[in-house]
Enzyme design. Sequence first.
Site, PDB file in Angstrom:
ATOM      1  N   ASP A 152       0.856  -1.200   0.000  1.00 40.65           N
ATOM      2  CA  ASP A 152       0.000   0.000   0.000  1.00 40.65           C
ATOM      3  C   ASP A 152       0.882   1.237   0.000  1.00 40.65           C
ATOM      4  O   ASP A 152       1.855   1.310   0.779  1.00 40.65           O
ATOM      5  CB  ASP A 152      -0.854   0.048   1.293  1.00 40.65           C
ATOM      6  CG  ASP A 152      -1.627  -1.238   1.553  1.00 40.65           C
ATOM      7  OD1 ASP A 152      -2.062  -1.865   0.569  1.00 40.65           O
ATOM      8  OD2 ASP A 152      -1.739  -1.633   2.727  1.00 40.65           O
ATOM      9  N   LEU A 179      -3.241   3.343  11.517  1.00 40.39           N
ATOM     10  CA  LEU A 179      -4.372   4.142  11.024  1.00 40.39           C
ATOM     11  C   LEU A 179      -5.124   3.347   9.955  1.00 40.39           C
ATOM     12  O   LEU A 179      -4.890   3.495   8.757  1.00 40.39           O
ATOM     13  CB  LEU A 179      -3.876   5.482  10.484  1.00 40.39           C
ATOM     14  CG  LEU A 179      -4.963   6.548  10.332  1.00 40.39           C
ATOM     15  CD1 LEU A 179      -5.612   6.868  11.685  1.00 40.39           C
ATOM     16  CD2 LEU A 179      -4.397   7.831   9.726  1.00 40.39           C
ATOM     17  N   ASP A 180      -6.044   2.514  10.453  1.00 38.44           N
ATOM     18  CA  ASP A 180      -6.828   1.673   9.527  1.00 38.44           C
ATOM     19  C   ASP A 180      -7.853   2.539   8.789  1.00 38.44           C
ATOM     20  O   ASP A 180      -8.539   3.350   9.406  1.00 38.44           O
ATOM     21  CB  ASP A 180      -7.545   0.585  10.339  1.00 38.44           C
ATOM     22  CG  ASP A 180      -8.366  -0.300   9.430  1.00 38.44           C
ATOM     23  OD1 ASP A 180      -7.775  -1.035   8.619  1.00 38.44           O
ATOM     24  OD2 ASP A 180      -9.608  -0.199   9.475  1.00 38.44           O
ATOM     25  N   GLU A 206      -4.893  -6.835  12.454  1.00 44.26           N
ATOM     26  CA  GLU A 206      -6.266  -6.455  12.065  1.00 44.26           C
ATOM     27  C   GLU A 206      -7.239  -7.588  12.414  1.00 44.26           C
ATOM     28  O   GLU A 206      -8.145  -7.421  13.226  1.00 44.26           O
ATOM     29  CB  GLU A 206      -6.329  -6.158  10.550  1.00 44.26           C
ATOM     30  CG  GLU A 206      -5.612  -4.875  10.139  1.00 44.26           C
ATOM     31  CD  GLU A 206      -5.563  -4.668   8.620  1.00 44.26           C
ATOM     32  OE1 GLU A 206      -5.506  -5.670   7.865  1.00 44.26           O
ATOM     33  OE2 GLU A 206      -5.594  -3.503   8.190  1.00 44.26           O
ATOM     34  N   ASP A 221      -2.201  -1.726  13.672  1.00 42.44           N
ATOM     35  CA  ASP A 221      -2.419  -0.983  12.433  1.00 42.44           C
ATOM     36  C   ASP A 221      -2.593   0.453  12.890  1.00 42.44           C
ATOM     37  O   ASP A 221      -3.630   0.789  13.484  1.00 42.44           O
ATOM     38  CB  ASP A 221      -3.673  -1.504  11.712  1.00 42.44           C
ATOM     39  CG  ASP A 221      -3.946  -0.724  10.422  1.00 42.44           C
ATOM     40  OD1 ASP A 221      -4.893  -1.115   9.704  1.00 42.44           O
ATOM     41  OD2 ASP A 221      -3.248   0.274  10.166  1.00 42.44           O
ATOM     42  N   ASP A 245      -0.264   7.805   7.824  1.00 43.02           N
ATOM     43  CA  ASP A 245       0.108   6.436   8.235  1.00 43.02           C
ATOM     44  C   ASP A 245       1.445   6.491   8.982  1.00 43.02           C
ATOM     45  O   ASP A 245       1.616   5.914  10.061  1.00 43.02           O
ATOM     46  CB  ASP A 245       0.297   5.531   7.002  1.00 43.02           C
ATOM     47  CG  ASP A 245      -1.008   5.141   6.316  1.00 43.02           C
ATOM     48  OD1 ASP A 245      -1.015   5.072   5.077  1.00 43.02           O
ATOM     49  OD2 ASP A 245      -2.001   4.920   7.028  1.00 43.02           O
ATOM     50  N   GLU A 271       1.732  -2.444  10.718  1.00 41.36           N
ATOM     51  CA  GLU A 271       1.424  -2.521   9.282  1.00 41.36           C
ATOM     52  C   GLU A 271       2.421  -1.697   8.490  1.00 41.36           C
ATOM     53  O   GLU A 271       2.712  -1.974   7.344  1.00 41.36           O
ATOM     54  CB  GLU A 271       0.005  -2.006   9.018  1.00 41.36           C
ATOM     55  CG  GLU A 271      -0.343  -1.997   7.537  1.00 41.36           C
ATOM     56  CD  GLU A 271      -1.783  -1.596   7.260  1.00 41.36           C
ATOM     57  OE1 GLU A 271      -2.690  -2.074   7.961  1.00 41.36           O
ATOM     58  OE2 GLU A 271      -1.989  -0.814   6.321  1.00 41.36           O
ATOM     59  N   GLU A 272       2.955  -0.648   9.142  1.00 44.28           N
ATOM     60  CA  GLU A 272       3.853   0.275   8.429  1.00 44.28           C
ATOM     61  C   GLU A 272       5.330  -0.074   8.593  1.00 44.28           C
ATOM     62  O   GLU A 272       6.188   0.681   8.164  1.00 44.28           O
ATOM     63  CB  GLU A 272       3.592   1.715   8.885  1.00 44.28           C
ATOM     64  CG  GLU A 272       2.150   2.178   8.766  1.00 44.28           C
ATOM     65  CD  GLU A 272       1.518   1.906   7.394  1.00 44.28           C
ATOM     66  OE1 GLU A 272       0.302   1.688   7.333  1.00 44.28           O
ATOM     67  OE2 GLU A 272       2.256   1.903   6.374  1.00 44.28           O
TER      68      GLU A 272
HETATM   69  P1  P6P Z   1     -11.619  -2.841  -0.071  1.00 46.18           P
HETATM   70  C1  P6P Z   1      -8.564  -0.383   4.587  1.00 46.18           C
HETATM   71  O1  P6P Z   1      -7.614  -0.116   3.572  1.00 46.18           O
HETATM   72  C2  P6P Z   1      -8.654  -1.891   4.741  1.00 46.18           C
HETATM   73  O2  P6P Z   1      -7.415  -2.411   5.103  1.00 46.18           O
HETATM   74  C3  P6P Z   1      -9.719  -2.239   5.767  1.00 46.18           C
HETATM   75  O3  P6P Z   1      -9.859  -1.301   6.769  1.00 46.18           O
HETATM   76  C4  P6P Z   1     -10.976  -2.350   4.933  1.00 46.18           C
HETATM   77  O4  P6P Z   1     -11.935  -3.225   5.476  1.00 46.18           O
HETATM   78  C5  P6P Z   1     -10.432  -2.870   3.609  1.00 46.18           C
HETATM   79  O5  P6P Z   1      -9.075  -2.458   3.508  1.00 46.18           O
HETATM   80  C6  P6P Z   1     -11.211  -2.292   2.452  1.00 46.18           C
HETATM   81  O6  P6P Z   1     -10.751  -2.967   1.301  1.00 46.18           O
HETATM   82  O7  P6P Z   1     -10.953  -3.806  -0.986  1.00 46.18           O
HETATM   83  O8  P6P Z   1     -13.058  -3.208   0.259  1.00 46.18           O
HETATM   84  O9  P6P Z   1     -11.481  -1.387  -0.465  1.00 46.18           O
END
Ligand code: P6P
Length: 279
Positions: free
Chosen positions: A35, A85-86, A226, A83, A41, A64-65
Amino acid sequence: MKEIFDGIKTAVKDIAQALKYSDFGYTANQNATGDTQLKLDVLSDEIITKTLSKINLVKELVSEEKEKALKVSGDGEYIVAYDPLDGSSLVDVNFAVGSIFGIYKGSLNPANLVASVYSVYGPRTELVIAKDKVELFRLDKQGDFAFASELRLKEKGKLNATGGLQKGWDEKHKNLIKSLFDEGYRLRYSGAMVSDLHQILLKGGGLFSYPATSDAPKGKLRLSFEVLPFAFIYELAGGYAVDNEGKRLLEINLEKVHQTSPCYFGSKYEIDKVKACLA
Ligand code: P6P
């Protein structure tokens, strides 16, 4: 573990403040799962690293970072996987996002997950701490997290949070999702798992799914910081958390820091349906 919870509270307050005014542009770098990193982030990761690495109980940080686990000075036995900043790509549209923490004792193994914490940065800053029960706290005017309520899932809910690219869903998953909508479930999906799972928890039930898809055959969501923290929370709240074979996520064999898994979180009625449809 109180020291770790207090450290997380401090970091969450600092991140909540940073989100209000900091630049939400992209950096030129990618994280371990490919990503592109947002400046937020990196900033959130720095805030958490600075705060938690001072706590003697903490021996290692997994993020995650961060490509690899970061050994820190503490001679304690806890690993904090997070994570920072999810849902960070949603800050530019002002959606609720959050931070997710799994606290492991000894080694990074689901069996050693002893507590989970997550925050939601929305109209209010909220924190959920799960150790022996699942408790919701809200940041008050004095800057303290005040206890609000204990969170429990009912037998059945009404919400259906459907993740992943729909053109990549297999027939079994498509039939599962359709059958819930045919029963009158409402679609509630923001694209930030922390907010979507928080909503189902506070509304008392439903299903969140991020399945195996043709473009992500092992799912997209990362286990250590996550999926497993939320599996711990959902089970403690009286719900269930399984993979695409209906197996308990907390029994999965975790081998890599950034390992992913298809995942289904929900109340009993919905997860029974998942098992029946995916069997
Ligand atoms: P998609 C945010 O980037 C994430 O990691 C989760 O928080 C979220 O549920 C998912 O990805 C969203 O992914 O493919 O539905 O856009």
